[in-house]
Write a protein that holds these residues in place. Structure first.
Motif, PDB file in Angstrom:
ATOM      1  N   LEU A   4      38.313  14.004   6.521  1.00  0.00           N
ATOM      2  CA  LEU A   4      37.240  13.448   7.325  1.00  0.00           C
ATOM      3  C   LEU A   4      36.414  12.571   6.472  1.00  0.00           C
ATOM      4  CD1 LEU A   4      36.100  16.838   9.070  1.00  0.00           C
ATOM      5  CD2 LEU A   4      37.015  14.700  10.050  1.00  0.00           C
ATOM      6  N   GLY A   5      36.196  12.782   5.170  1.00  0.00           N
ATOM      7  CA  GLY A   5      35.299  11.912   4.406  1.00  0.00           C
ATOM      8  C   GLY A   5      36.155  10.479   4.340  1.00  0.00           C
ATOM      9  N   ASN A   6      37.486  10.525   4.193  1.00  0.00           N
ATOM     10  CA  ASN A   6      38.207   9.198   3.953  1.00  0.00           C
ATOM     11  C   ASN A   6      38.441   8.532   5.191  1.00  0.00           C
ATOM     12  OD1 ASN A   6      38.556   9.776   1.204  1.00  0.00           O
ATOM     13  ND2 ASN A   6      40.298  10.923   1.396  1.00  0.00           N
ATOM     14  N   LEU A   7      38.165   8.975   6.444  1.00  0.00           N
ATOM     15  CA  LEU A   7      38.440   8.490   7.657  1.00  0.00           C
ATOM     16  C   LEU A   7      37.707   6.997   7.536  1.00  0.00           C
ATOM     17  CD1 LEU A   7      37.989  10.827  10.669  1.00  0.00           C
ATOM     18  CD2 LEU A   7      39.851   9.437   9.989  1.00  0.00           C
ATOM     19  N   GLU A  52      31.730  16.743   6.685  1.00  0.00           N
ATOM     20  CA  GLU A  52      32.104  16.621   5.469  1.00  0.00           C
ATOM     21  C   GLU A  52      31.291  17.285   4.536  1.00  0.00           C
ATOM     22  OE1 GLU A  52      33.043  13.178   1.754  1.00  0.00           O
ATOM     23  OE2 GLU A  52      31.898  12.951   3.674  1.00  0.00           O
ATOM     24  N   ARG A  53      29.865  17.560   4.893  1.00  0.00           N
ATOM     25  CA  ARG A  53      29.190  18.379   4.213  1.00  0.00           C
ATOM     26  C   ARG A  53      29.215  19.958   4.287  1.00  0.00           C
ATOM     27  NH1 ARG A  53      26.333  13.481   4.483  1.00  0.00           N
ATOM     28  NH2 ARG A  53      24.972  12.993   2.896  1.00  0.00           N
ATOM     29  N   LEU A  54      29.629  20.165   5.677  1.00  0.00           N
ATOM     30  CA  LEU A  54      30.058  21.509   6.019  1.00  0.00           C
ATOM     31  C   LEU A  54      31.195  21.983   5.026  1.00  0.00           C
ATOM     32  CD1 LEU A  54      29.602  24.027   7.481  1.00  0.00           C
ATOM     33  CD2 LEU A  54      30.994  23.099   9.363  1.00  0.00           C
ATOM     34  N   MET A  55      31.931  20.747   5.075  1.00  0.00           N
ATOM     35  CA  MET A  55      33.473  21.394   4.229  1.00  0.00           C
ATOM     36  C   MET A  55      33.138  21.531   2.572  1.00  0.00           C
ATOM     37  SD  MET A  55      35.802  18.539   6.047  1.00  0.00           S
ATOM     38  CE  MET A  55      37.446  18.669   4.709  1.00  0.00           C
ATOM     39  N   GLY A  56      32.165  20.786   2.131  1.00  0.00           N
ATOM     40  CA  GLY A  56      31.363  20.835   1.085  1.00  0.00           C
ATOM     41  C   GLY A  56      30.864  22.160   0.594  1.00  0.00           C
ATOM     42  N   VAL A  72      30.845  12.662  11.346  1.00  0.00           N
ATOM     43  CA  VAL A  72      31.779  12.871  10.345  1.00  0.00           C
ATOM     44  C   VAL A  72      31.145  13.201   8.977  1.00  0.00           C
ATOM     45  CG1 VAL A  72      33.597  11.628   9.122  1.00  0.00           C
ATOM     46  CG2 VAL A  72      33.442  11.286  11.477  1.00  0.00           C
ATOM     47  N   ASN A  73      29.800  12.479   8.840  1.00  0.00           N
ATOM     48  CA  ASN A  73      29.396  12.967   7.270  1.00  0.00           C
ATOM     49  C   ASN A  73      28.758  14.369   7.415  1.00  0.00           C
ATOM     50  OD1 ASN A  73      29.648  10.358   6.438  1.00  0.00           O
ATOM     51  ND2 ASN A  73      27.824   9.647   7.326  1.00  0.00           N
ATOM     52  N   LEU A  85      36.438   9.290  15.074  1.00  0.00           N
ATOM     53  CA  LEU A  85      35.164   8.560  14.895  1.00  0.00           C
ATOM     54  C   LEU A  85      34.505   8.161  16.283  1.00  0.00           C
ATOM     55  CD1 LEU A  85      36.094   6.008  12.336  1.00  0.00           C
ATOM     56  CD2 LEU A  85      34.504   7.884  11.919  1.00  0.00           C
ATOM     57  N   ARG A  86      35.196   8.201  17.139  1.00  0.00           N
ATOM     58  CA  ARG A  86      34.539   8.205  18.580  1.00  0.00           C
ATOM     59  C   ARG A  86      33.955   9.128  18.996  1.00  0.00           C
ATOM     60  NH1 ARG A  86      39.013   4.827  20.183  1.00  0.00           N
ATOM     61  NH2 ARG A  86      40.094   6.602  21.387  1.00  0.00           N
ATOM     62  N   LEU A  87      34.558  10.520  18.755  1.00  0.00           N
ATOM     63  CA  LEU A  87      34.018  11.689  19.124  1.00  0.00           C
ATOM     64  C   LEU A  87      32.850  12.259  18.463  1.00  0.00           C
ATOM     65  CD1 LEU A  87      35.245  13.953  20.903  1.00  0.00           C
ATOM     66  CD2 LEU A  87      36.345  15.018  19.049  1.00  0.00           C
ATOM     67  N   PHE A  88      33.045  12.040  17.029  1.00  0.00           N
ATOM     68  CA  PHE A  88      31.894  12.796  16.363  1.00  0.00           C
ATOM     69  C   PHE A  88      30.955  11.630  15.759  1.00  0.00           C
ATOM     70  CE2 PHE A  88      35.453  15.601  15.310  1.00  0.00           C
ATOM     71  CZ  PHE A  88      34.817  16.804  15.699  1.00  0.00           C
ATOM     72  N   GLY A  89      31.355  10.216  15.650  1.00  0.00           N
ATOM     73  CA  GLY A  89      30.626   9.169  15.220  1.00  0.00           C
ATOM     74  C   GLY A  89      30.360   9.288  13.764  1.00  0.00           C
ATOM     75  N   SER A  90      29.771   8.218  13.009  1.00  0.00           N
ATOM     76  CA  SER A  90      29.980   8.407  11.652  1.00  0.00           C
ATOM     77  C   SER A  90      29.101   9.407  11.056  1.00  0.00           C
ATOM     78  CB  SER A  90      29.381   7.066  11.121  1.00  0.00           C
ATOM     79  OG  SER A  90      27.987   6.630  11.659  1.00  0.00           O
TER      80      SER A  90
END
Length: 199
Positions: free
Chosen positions: A18-21, A174-178, A170-171, A162-167
């Protein structure tokens, strides 16, 4: 089964699809959609080969360096913790990464396969895992393949994500994954400490 799930989650978090998208899309946006998919699959195949190489060679490298399993666990926890911190609190330099890495020519090996997917942190983690679980190499291969396939699917569906979540979405993901990675890294660190002191 539990080992496969936990290692798979760990590898997905480090691969950070997700971070690399946004970076993948920026690098490949000037190409035709069909060509973009072919390049993406090619780069992911190269990344997989490199990851498998480090998974198989990692145990031998660490044995050569005469490292104990406890040392591997503690150092692995520290490495993953630092990765997670960067995911949750990206620095200004990491935010500029996508802008600095974009090139108009067709990418090959760098930067998509290495370092975006098979980066130093992931390769180091594979080495550590192969040292920690030398008798479970098949489980590790299975986990790596599952994580790799999930990453491939996410990157192939980058437009939809990206259309579904937006930038911003996605960010946030990524923080949740962190956050999840911080918990996993802390557990790895504590396991190493317990083993070291025979707790």
């Amino acid at each position: 089964m539990k080992e496969i799930i936990s290692v798979t989650i760990l590898l997905i978090l480090i691969m950070d699809p997700l971070g690399n998208l946004p970076i993948f899309m920026s690098i490949l946006k000037h190409l035709e959609p069909q060509r973009r998919k072919k390049i993406l699959i090619r780069e992911m195949m190269i990344a997989l080969l490199i990851m498998l190489l480090f998974l198989f060679a990692g145990e031998k490298i660490l044995i050569f360096l005469n490292l104990r399993a406890e040392t591997v666990s503690v150092s692995g926890g520290i490495i993953l913790f630092l990765i997670a911190i960067k995911m949750i609190f990206p620095t200004y330099e990491s935010k500029k990464k996508s802008g600095n890495i974009i090139k108009r020519e067709e990418p090959f090996l760098v930067p998509l396969a290495i370092p975006l997917v098979a980066g130093p942190s992931l390769l180091a983690t594979l080495m550590l895992l192969s040292h920690q679980y030398p008798k479970k190499i098949l489980y590790l291969i299975g986990s790596l393949l599952i994580a790799w396939m999930i990453t491939v699917v996410i990157l192939l569906l980058s437009d939809i994500f990206l259309r579904l979540f937006g930038s911003k979405g996605v960010n946030a993901l990524e923080r949740l994954m962190g956050l999840i990675l911080i918990m996993l890294s802390t557990q790895m660190f504590l396991d190493g400490i317990k083993s070291w002191f025979y707790i």
